[in-house]
Design a protein around this motif. Structure first.
Motif, PDB file in Angstrom:
ATOM      1  N   GLY A   1       0.845  -1.193   0.000  1.00  0.00           N
ATOM      2  CA  GLY A   1       0.000   0.000   0.000  1.00  0.00           C
ATOM      3  C   GLY A   1       0.877   1.238   0.000  1.00  0.00           C
ATOM      4  O   GLY A   1       1.920   1.267   0.659  1.00  0.00           O
ATOM      5  N   VAL A   2       0.468   2.257  -0.750  1.00  0.00           N
ATOM      6  CA  VAL A   2       1.267   3.476  -0.863  1.00  0.00           C
ATOM      7  C   VAL A   2       0.386   4.686  -0.565  1.00  0.00           C
ATOM      8  O   VAL A   2      -0.653   4.882  -1.201  1.00  0.00           O
ATOM      9  N   VAL A   3       0.837   5.501   0.392  1.00  0.00           N
ATOM     10  CA  VAL A   3       0.069   6.638   0.883  1.00  0.00           C
ATOM     11  C   VAL A   3       1.009   7.833   1.025  1.00  0.00           C
ATOM     12  O   VAL A   3       2.202   7.673   1.264  1.00  0.00           O
TER      13      VAL A   3
ATOM     14  N   PRO B   1       3.036  -3.730   8.434  1.00  0.00           N
ATOM     15  CA  PRO B   1       4.231  -2.954   8.786  1.00  0.00           C
ATOM     16  C   PRO B   1       4.301  -1.686   7.932  1.00  0.00           C
ATOM     17  O   PRO B   1       3.878  -1.679   6.769  1.00  0.00           O
ATOM     18  N   VAL B   2       4.835  -0.617   8.522  1.00  0.00           N
ATOM     19  CA  VAL B   2       4.883   0.689   7.857  1.00  0.00           C
ATOM     20  C   VAL B   2       6.325   1.162   7.747  1.00  0.00           C
ATOM     21  O   VAL B   2       7.073   1.113   8.711  1.00  0.00           O
ATOM     22  N   GLU B   3       6.683   1.629   6.561  1.00  0.00           N
ATOM     23  CA  GLU B   3       7.935   2.337   6.318  1.00  0.00           C
ATOM     24  C   GLU B   3       7.551   3.707   5.787  1.00  0.00           C
ATOM     25  O   GLU B   3       6.549   3.842   5.080  1.00  0.00           O
TER      26      GLU B   3
ATOM     27  N   LEU C   1       3.862   1.943   2.544  1.00  0.00           N
ATOM     28  CA  LEU C   1       4.841   3.020   2.407  1.00  0.00           C
ATOM     29  C   LEU C   1       4.101   4.346   2.514  1.00  0.00           C
ATOM     30  O   LEU C   1       3.072   4.535   1.864  1.00  0.00           O
ATOM     31  N   HIS C   2       4.646   5.269   3.317  1.00  0.00           N
ATOM     32  CA  HIS C   2       4.067   6.614   3.459  1.00  0.00           C
ATOM     33  C   HIS C   2       5.140   7.619   3.053  1.00  0.00           C
ATOM     34  O   HIS C   2       6.218   7.650   3.625  1.00  0.00           O
ATOM     35  N   ALA C   3       4.801   8.471   2.075  1.00  0.00           N
ATOM     36  CA  ALA C   3       5.786   9.411   1.518  1.00  0.00           C
ATOM     37  C   ALA C   3       5.732  10.795   2.161  1.00  0.00           C
ATOM     38  O   ALA C   3       6.043  11.787   1.518  1.00  0.00           O
ATOM     39  N   GLY C   4       5.391  10.871   3.425  1.00  0.00           N
ATOM     40  CA  GLY C   4       5.536  12.114   4.174  1.00  0.00           C
ATOM     41  C   GLY C   4       4.312  12.996   4.267  1.00  0.00           C
ATOM     42  O   GLY C   4       3.315  12.797   3.596  1.00  0.00           O
ATOM     43  N   ASP C   5       4.446  14.004   5.143  1.00  0.00           N
ATOM     44  CA  ASP C   5       3.354  14.884   5.573  1.00  0.00           C
ATOM     45  C   ASP C   5       2.243  14.082   6.252  1.00  0.00           C
ATOM     46  O   ASP C   5       1.074  14.159   5.914  1.00  0.00           O
TER      47      ASP C   5
ATOM     48  N   ILE D   1      13.238   0.300  -3.416  1.00  0.00           N
ATOM     49  CA  ILE D   1      12.308   1.404  -3.632  1.00  0.00           C
ATOM     50  C   ILE D   1      12.825   2.632  -2.898  1.00  0.00           C
ATOM     51  O   ILE D   1      12.966   2.619  -1.673  1.00  0.00           O
ATOM     52  N   GLY D   2      13.103   3.699  -3.636  1.00  0.00           N
ATOM     53  CA  GLY D   2      13.491   4.965  -3.031  1.00  0.00           C
ATOM     54  C   GLY D   2      12.258   5.657  -2.495  1.00  0.00           C
ATOM     55  O   GLY D   2      11.203   5.638  -3.126  1.00  0.00           O
ATOM     56  N   LEU D   3      12.386   6.251  -1.328  1.00  0.00           N
ATOM     57  CA  LEU D   3      11.259   6.912  -0.671  1.00  0.00           C
ATOM     58  C   LEU D   3      11.689   8.307  -0.255  1.00  0.00           C
ATOM     59  O   LEU D   3      12.666   8.471   0.480  1.00  0.00           O
TER      60      LEU D   3
END
Length: 167
Positions: free
Chosen positions: A4-6, A53-55, A34-38, A83-85
């Motif tokens: 999942g990507v958020v 699990p969350v990165e 994966l959470h890309a910030g804010d 995967i670059g984040l």
């Protein structure tokens, strides 16, 4: 592997932290988020961790609690894929270009970023660039969004999921 990507949830502690049901249902069964910030509130991570699990990384609106936990940039390995984040904020280039340039010369097969709240999907120089948009703060977009990435036999794909409203 299903991921999942958020990004750009922008939920503060000033009110109850509640993620949209459309998002929670859509993330059901993922093996990683994966959470890309804010994030704004670290409690967003707690809610997402109930699912998988969350990165993540911090964005330009996150406090030191989130920065110290996640940092501003990282490479996550999932099912043999790197995967670059990164959030993607900055000046002088498009958000997509800043995200791409941040991993120049590094061995990544995908780059996940946020910041613009605009869903984005492109392959550039063999690298998948993916911005899931925002599931809670669509700004000028017609719909809220998040993403699902899948890794099969070393190949990574991504798709956006959209919904019109949440309460």
């Amino acid at each position: 592997m299903k991921i999942g990507v958020v990004s750009d949830t922008h939920l503060s502690d000033r009110r109850e932290i509640r993620l949209p049901q459309e998002l929670l249902g859509g993330l059901s069964g993922v093996e990683l988020i994966l959470h890309a910030g804010d994030w704004i509130s670290p409690r967003v991570a707690e809610e997402l961790e109930k699912l998988a699990p969350v990165e993540g990384i911090a964005g330009n609106n996150d406090g030191m609690d989130i920065v110290s936990r996640f940092g501003y940039k990282k490479i996550v390995e999932a099912a043999g894929v790197r995967i670059g984040l990164i959030h993607g904020d900055g000046y002088g280039k498009t958000t997509e270009r800043r995200a791409f340039d941040a991993f120049e010369g590094q061995d990544v097969q995908a780059i996940v970023f946020g910041h613009s709240h605009i869903p984005y999907l492109e392959r550039k120089a063999g690298i998948l660039l993916f911005n899931p948009g925002s599931p809670t703060d669509k700004r000028r977009q017609l719909l809220y969004s998040y993403g699902i990435m899948e890794i099969r036999e070393g190949e990574i794909t991504a798709v956006h999921h959209y919904y019109a409203s949440w309460d």
